[in-house]
Motif scaffolding. Structure first.
Motif, PDB file in Angstrom:
ATOM      1  N   SER A   1       6.650  12.345  -5.874  1.00  0.00           N
ATOM      2  CA  SER A   1       5.332  12.785  -5.421  1.00  0.00           C
ATOM      3  C   SER A   1       4.464  11.632  -4.943  1.00  0.00           C
ATOM      4  O   SER A   1       4.314  10.621  -5.631  1.00  0.00           O
ATOM      5  CB  SER A   1       4.616  13.525  -6.551  1.00  0.00           C
ATOM      6  N   ASP A   2       3.877  11.808  -3.766  1.00  0.00           N
ATOM      7  CA  ASP A   2       2.825  10.916  -3.280  1.00  0.00           C
ATOM      8  C   ASP A   2       1.500  11.453  -3.839  1.00  0.00           C
ATOM      9  O   ASP A   2       1.015  12.489  -3.411  1.00  0.00           O
ATOM     10  CB  ASP A   2       2.827  10.931  -1.745  1.00  0.00           C
ATOM     11  N   GLN A   3       0.967  10.732  -4.812  1.00  0.00           N
ATOM     12  CA  GLN A   3      -0.292  11.169  -5.441  1.00  0.00           C
ATOM     13  C   GLN A   3      -1.488  10.339  -4.971  1.00  0.00           C
ATOM     14  O   GLN A   3      -2.542  10.366  -5.609  1.00  0.00           O
ATOM     15  CB  GLN A   3      -0.177  11.065  -6.973  1.00  0.00           C
ATOM     16  N   SER A   4      -1.325   9.619  -3.869  1.00  0.00           N
ATOM     17  CA  SER A   4      -2.358   8.646  -3.458  1.00  0.00           C
ATOM     18  C   SER A   4      -3.791   9.159  -3.574  1.00  0.00           C
ATOM     19  O   SER A   4      -4.643   8.503  -4.158  1.00  0.00           O
ATOM     20  CB  SER A   4      -2.129   8.209  -2.009  1.00  0.00           C
ATOM     21  N   SER A   5      -4.044  10.339  -3.018  1.00  0.00           N
ATOM     22  CA  SER A   5      -5.437  10.767  -2.954  1.00  0.00           C
ATOM     23  C   SER A   5      -5.830  11.702  -4.097  1.00  0.00           C
ATOM     24  O   SER A   5      -6.873  12.340  -4.050  1.00  0.00           O
ATOM     25  CB  SER A   5      -5.711  11.424  -1.596  1.00  0.00           C
TER      26      SER A   5
ATOM     27  N   SER B   1      -0.306  15.590   7.466  1.00  0.00           N
ATOM     28  CA  SER B   1      -0.134  14.291   8.111  1.00  0.00           C
ATOM     29  C   SER B   1       0.689  13.301   7.288  1.00  0.00           C
ATOM     30  O   SER B   1       1.548  12.606   7.815  1.00  0.00           O
ATOM     31  CB  SER B   1      -1.493  13.664   8.373  1.00  0.00           C
ATOM     32  N   TRP B   2       0.405  13.217   5.983  1.00  0.00           N
ATOM     33  CA  TRP B   2       1.073  12.185   5.183  1.00  0.00           C
ATOM     34  C   TRP B   2       2.511  12.550   4.851  1.00  0.00           C
ATOM     35  O   TRP B   2       3.378  11.678   4.805  1.00  0.00           O
ATOM     36  CB  TRP B   2       0.278  11.843   3.926  1.00  0.00           C
ATOM     37  N   SER B   3       2.793  13.841   4.652  1.00  0.00           N
ATOM     38  CA  SER B   3       4.204  14.181   4.418  1.00  0.00           C
ATOM     39  C   SER B   3       4.992  14.032   5.719  1.00  0.00           C
ATOM     40  O   SER B   3       6.169  13.667   5.698  1.00  0.00           O
ATOM     41  CB  SER B   3       4.355  15.565   3.797  1.00  0.00           C
TER      42      SER B   3
ATOM     43  N   GLU C   1      -2.806  16.426   0.241  1.00  0.00           N
ATOM     44  CA  GLU C   1      -2.849  15.963   1.635  1.00  0.00           C
ATOM     45  C   GLU C   1      -4.288  15.589   1.978  1.00  0.00           C
ATOM     46  O   GLU C   1      -5.140  16.450   2.238  1.00  0.00           O
ATOM     47  CB  GLU C   1      -2.304  17.040   2.588  1.00  0.00           C
ATOM     48  N   THR C   2      -4.519  14.301   2.039  1.00  0.00           N
ATOM     49  CA  THR C   2      -5.846  13.711   2.222  1.00  0.00           C
ATOM     50  C   THR C   2      -6.551  14.195   3.496  1.00  0.00           C
ATOM     51  O   THR C   2      -7.754  14.425   3.498  1.00  0.00           O
ATOM     52  CB  THR C   2      -5.666  12.178   2.323  1.00  0.00           C
ATOM     53  N   ILE C   3      -5.791  14.308   4.572  1.00  0.00           N
ATOM     54  CA  ILE C   3      -6.381  14.650   5.874  1.00  0.00           C
ATOM     55  C   ILE C   3      -6.585  16.160   5.994  1.00  0.00           C
ATOM     56  O   ILE C   3      -7.594  16.628   6.502  1.00  0.00           O
ATOM     57  CB  ILE C   3      -5.475  14.110   7.003  1.00  0.00           C
TER      58      ILE C   3
ATOM     59  N   ILE D   1       7.259  15.585  -2.262  1.00  0.00           N
ATOM     60  CA  ILE D   1       6.017  16.269  -1.872  1.00  0.00           C
ATOM     61  C   ILE D   1       4.872  15.260  -1.735  1.00  0.00           C
ATOM     62  O   ILE D   1       4.879  14.209  -2.382  1.00  0.00           O
ATOM     63  CB  ILE D   1       5.575  17.355  -2.896  1.00  0.00           C
ATOM     64  N   CYS D   2       3.911  15.595  -0.890  1.00  0.00           N
ATOM     65  CA  CYS D   2       2.640  14.878  -0.899  1.00  0.00           C
ATOM     66  C   CYS D   2       1.702  15.807  -1.670  1.00  0.00           C
ATOM     67  O   CYS D   2       1.318  16.866  -1.170  1.00  0.00           O
ATOM     68  CB  CYS D   2       2.128  14.644   0.522  1.00  0.00           C
ATOM     69  N   GLU D   3       1.388  15.420  -2.903  1.00  0.00           N
ATOM     70  CA  GLU D   3       0.752  16.390  -3.815  1.00  0.00           C
ATOM     71  C   GLU D   3      -0.683  16.736  -3.412  1.00  0.00           C
ATOM     72  O   GLU D   3      -1.175  17.808  -3.733  1.00  0.00           O
ATOM     73  CB  GLU D   3       0.812  15.849  -5.245  1.00  0.00           C
TER      74      GLU D   3
ATOM     75  N   GLY E   1       0.812  -1.214   0.000  1.00  0.00           N
ATOM     76  CA  GLY E   1       0.000   0.000   0.000  1.00  0.00           C
ATOM     77  C   GLY E   1       0.840   1.256   0.000  1.00  0.00           C
ATOM     78  O   GLY E   1       1.992   1.252  -0.458  1.00  0.00           O
ATOM     79  N   GLY E   2       0.257   2.335   0.529  1.00  0.00           N
ATOM     80  CA  GLY E   2       0.953   3.607   0.523  1.00  0.00           C
ATOM     81  C   GLY E   2       2.124   3.635   1.496  1.00  0.00           C
ATOM     82  O   GLY E   2       3.228   4.072   1.179  1.00  0.00           O
ATOM     83  N   THR E   3       1.884   3.106   2.691  1.00  0.00           N
ATOM     84  CA  THR E   3       2.844   3.268   3.781  1.00  0.00           C
ATOM     85  C   THR E   3       4.222   2.678   3.462  1.00  0.00           C
ATOM     86  O   THR E   3       5.245   3.259   3.833  1.00  0.00           O
ATOM     87  CB  THR E   3       2.262   2.639   5.067  1.00  0.00           C
ATOM     88  N   LEU E   4       4.258   1.561   2.761  1.00  0.00           N
ATOM     89  CA  LEU E   4       5.563   0.974   2.448  1.00  0.00           C
ATOM     90  C   LEU E   4       6.384   1.887   1.540  1.00  0.00           C
ATOM     91  O   LEU E   4       7.614   1.889   1.594  1.00  0.00           O
ATOM     92  CB  LEU E   4       5.398  -0.418   1.809  1.00  0.00           C
TER      93      LEU E   4
ATOM     94  N   VAL F   1      -3.582   2.674  -3.996  1.00  0.00           N
ATOM     95  CA  VAL F   1      -4.688   2.710  -4.968  1.00  0.00           C
ATOM     96  C   VAL F   1      -6.087   2.826  -4.367  1.00  0.00           C
ATOM     97  O   VAL F   1      -7.051   3.059  -5.093  1.00  0.00           O
ATOM     98  CB  VAL F   1      -4.642   1.492  -5.926  1.00  0.00           C
ATOM     99  N   GLN F   2      -6.210   2.703  -3.028  1.00  0.00           N
ATOM    100  CA  GLN F   2      -7.570   2.602  -2.467  1.00  0.00           C
ATOM    101  C   GLN F   2      -8.319   3.914  -2.376  1.00  0.00           C
ATOM    102  O   GLN F   2      -9.445   3.948  -1.905  1.00  0.00           O
ATOM    103  CB  GLN F   2      -7.517   1.935  -1.092  1.00  0.00           C
ATOM    104  N   LYS F   3      -7.713   5.037  -2.810  1.00  0.00           N
ATOM    105  CA  LYS F   3      -8.418   6.307  -2.764  1.00  0.00           C
ATOM    106  C   LYS F   3      -9.185   6.522  -4.070  1.00  0.00           C
ATOM    107  O   LYS F   3     -10.330   6.898  -4.073  1.00  0.00           O
ATOM    108  CB  LYS F   3      -7.459   7.477  -2.549  1.00  0.00           C
ATOM    109  N   ASN F   4      -8.489   6.274  -5.162  1.00  0.00           N
ATOM    110  CA  ASN F   4      -9.120   6.647  -6.439  1.00  0.00           C
ATOM    111  C   ASN F   4      -9.237   5.506  -7.449  1.00  0.00           C
ATOM    112  O   ASN F   4      -9.835   5.689  -8.493  1.00  0.00           O
ATOM    113  CB  ASN F   4      -8.338   7.808  -7.082  1.00  0.00           C
TER     114      ASN F   4
HETATM  115  C1  PLP Z   1      -3.928   6.906   2.334  1.00  0.00           C
HETATM  116  C2  PLP Z   1      -2.684   7.593   2.083  1.00  0.00           C
HETATM  117  C3  PLP Z   1      -1.434   6.990   2.342  1.00  0.00           C
HETATM  118  C4  PLP Z   1      -1.279   5.638   3.031  1.00  0.00           C
HETATM  119  O1  PLP Z   1      -1.824   4.592   2.347  1.00  0.00           O
HETATM  120  P1  PLP Z   1      -1.954   3.136   3.014  1.00  0.00           P
HETATM  121  O2  PLP Z   1      -2.254   2.285   1.830  1.00  0.00           O
HETATM  122  O3  PLP Z   1      -3.046   3.193   4.017  1.00  0.00           O
HETATM  123  O4  PLP Z   1      -0.660   2.789   3.630  1.00  0.00           O
HETATM  124  C5  PLP Z   1      -0.306   7.706   2.027  1.00  0.00           C
HETATM  125  N1  PLP Z   1      -0.370   8.925   1.465  1.00  0.00           N
HETATM  126  C6  PLP Z   1      -1.552   9.530   1.218  1.00  0.00           C
HETATM  127  C7  PLP Z   1      -1.558  10.886   0.602  1.00  0.00           C
HETATM  128  C8  PLP Z   1      -2.738   8.885   1.508  1.00  0.00           C
HETATM  129  O5  PLP Z   1      -3.905   9.500   1.259  1.00  0.00           O
END
Ligand code: PLP
Length: 360
Positions: free
Chosen positions: A172-176, A102-104, A152-154, A148-150, A77-80, A195-198
């Motif tokens: 770039s962390d583009q997770s969300s 929070s994520w950065s 910030e989800t929180i 960068i965390c492009e 997932g994202g955390t690794l 991938v679980q956000k989008n």
């Molecule tokens: C959710 C999220 C993560 C962490 O993802 P996990 O799969 O829960 O480890 C990291 N960065 C951002 C921006 C997120 O929204």
């Protein structure tokens, strides 16, 4: 909504497009004549190889990914990725991070285990409600990358323009925000997204990285070395086949819906409906500075903590789920990712209006 489904405003795992879930359901017992579900399928089979290859090809098409970039599907997932990035990219042992929430912060504390971290800009002074000025960052010559965390989800902030980083590799962390708008991949060294956000089920990340950043480093555990995945088409071990399959469905769905330009337009329209209401309200307030607002995650609040909690309960009873803000920041938050239909946002705004009238 069909099937008694709810408008789910969760920050993740989040809604999937209904059409995609229907397709997956239709293929559940027998995937396209293979006699089995994708969950039951060998990752070495030609049927699965095709699923994987099409997922990569469709993502390449969607994002217009240049040929000198690899696409990886990595578990954890994202955390690794907070660890994999420094483990793979820190050659000189120095990296720069922009601290926007929070994520950065999590990425920064993980990177410190692997080398020297320089926080070159931060919005901590105002509780991460804005994106700091990144037009003239002081990046040392020997920095291995700028992170960068492009989105910030929180905290609900987004970089609407990328930092000026010269020749430094941009990570770039583009997770969300992954696939929520067009992206010029050539501006980055590495993009990653849980991938679980989008796009799909939790537990996997998509990593897009420039080939020259891959390296043979025997001190990095095999699975955590990007090169392992790049050299094996992400099939070194048994991958998360199910997640790759579901993500592939979403890539095809987005292509059929007009690609990322069209998706960005739909997202901006949805976000405008909600922000316009919040800006006109005397009861609800949007938390983030206007020019840095996220199109995906919308934090807001009522005048008090008690009223926030009362609102969350009333909203849930009315069929709007997961509107509570993250415990670290409190308040309320509506996540309106790609798969949240416009009708969901319109229904939420109607509910907010009614709530304000009755309780404001
Ligand atoms: C959710 C999220 C993560 C962490 O993802 P996990 O799969 O829960 O480890 C990291 N960065 C951002 C921006 C997120 O929204």
């Amino acid at each position: 909504m069909k099937y008694g489904r709810t408008y789910n405003f969760s920050a993740g795992p989040a809604m999937m497009p209904e059409e995609v879930l229907e397709e997956i359901a239709a293929e559940m017992m027998n995937y396209q004549g293979s006699g089995m579900c994708v969950m039951e399928m060998s990752h070495r089979s030609s049927v699965f190889q095709k699923i994987r290859d099409e997922a990569e090809a469709d993502l390449r098409k969607l994002m217009n990914i240049p040929e000198n970039y690899k696409v990886l599907f990595v578990q954890g997932g994202g955390t690794l990725e907070f660890a994999m990035v420094p483990m793979n990219l820190m050659k000189n042992g120095v990296a720069c991070y922009v601290e926007t929430g929070s994520w950065s912060k999590k990425a920064i504390s993980e990177a410190k285990k692997f080398g020297e971290v320089k926080v070159v800009a931060s919005s901590a002074d105002e509780n991460f409600t804005y994106i700091p000025d990144c037009s003239a960052l002081e990046i040392p010559e020997n920095a291995d990358y700028l992170y960068i965390c492009e989105n910030e989800t929180i905290n609900g902030t987004t970089f609407h323009a990328l930092p000026a980083c010269g020749n430094t590799v941009l990570v770039s962390d583009q997770s969300s925000m992954f696939l929520s708008r067009p992206c010029d991949v050539s501006k980055y060294g590495l993009i990653w997204a849980g991938v679980q956000k989008n796009v799909g089920p939790a537990g996997m990340a998509v990593v897009i990285l420039r080939e020259d950043l891959l390296r043979e480093d025997l001190t990095v555990p095999t699975y955590l070395n990007y090169k392992t995945h790049a050299d094996s088409d992400s099939l070194y071990n048994t991958p998360n086949c199910w997640a790759i399959y579901c993500c592939g469905k979403v890539f095809k769905y987005l292509l059929a819906k007009g690609g990322l330009e069209a998706q960005a337009k739909r997202n901006e329209e949805k976000a405008a409906i909600l922000y316009d209401f919040l800006d006109s309200s005397t009861f609800f307030t949007a938390s983030v500075r206007k020019e840095d607002r996220s199109v995906m995650n919308v934090p807001f609040r009522t005048p008090s903590k008690e009223e926030d909690a009362a609102f969350v309960a009333a909203a849930k009873a009315a069929g709007f789920d997961n509107l509570k803000g993250h415990k670290s920041v409190g308040g309320l938050r509506a996540s309106i990712y790609n798969a949240m239909p416009r009708e969901g946002v319109e229904a939420l705004v109607n509910f907010l209006k009614k709530y304000e009238k009755e309780n404001g």
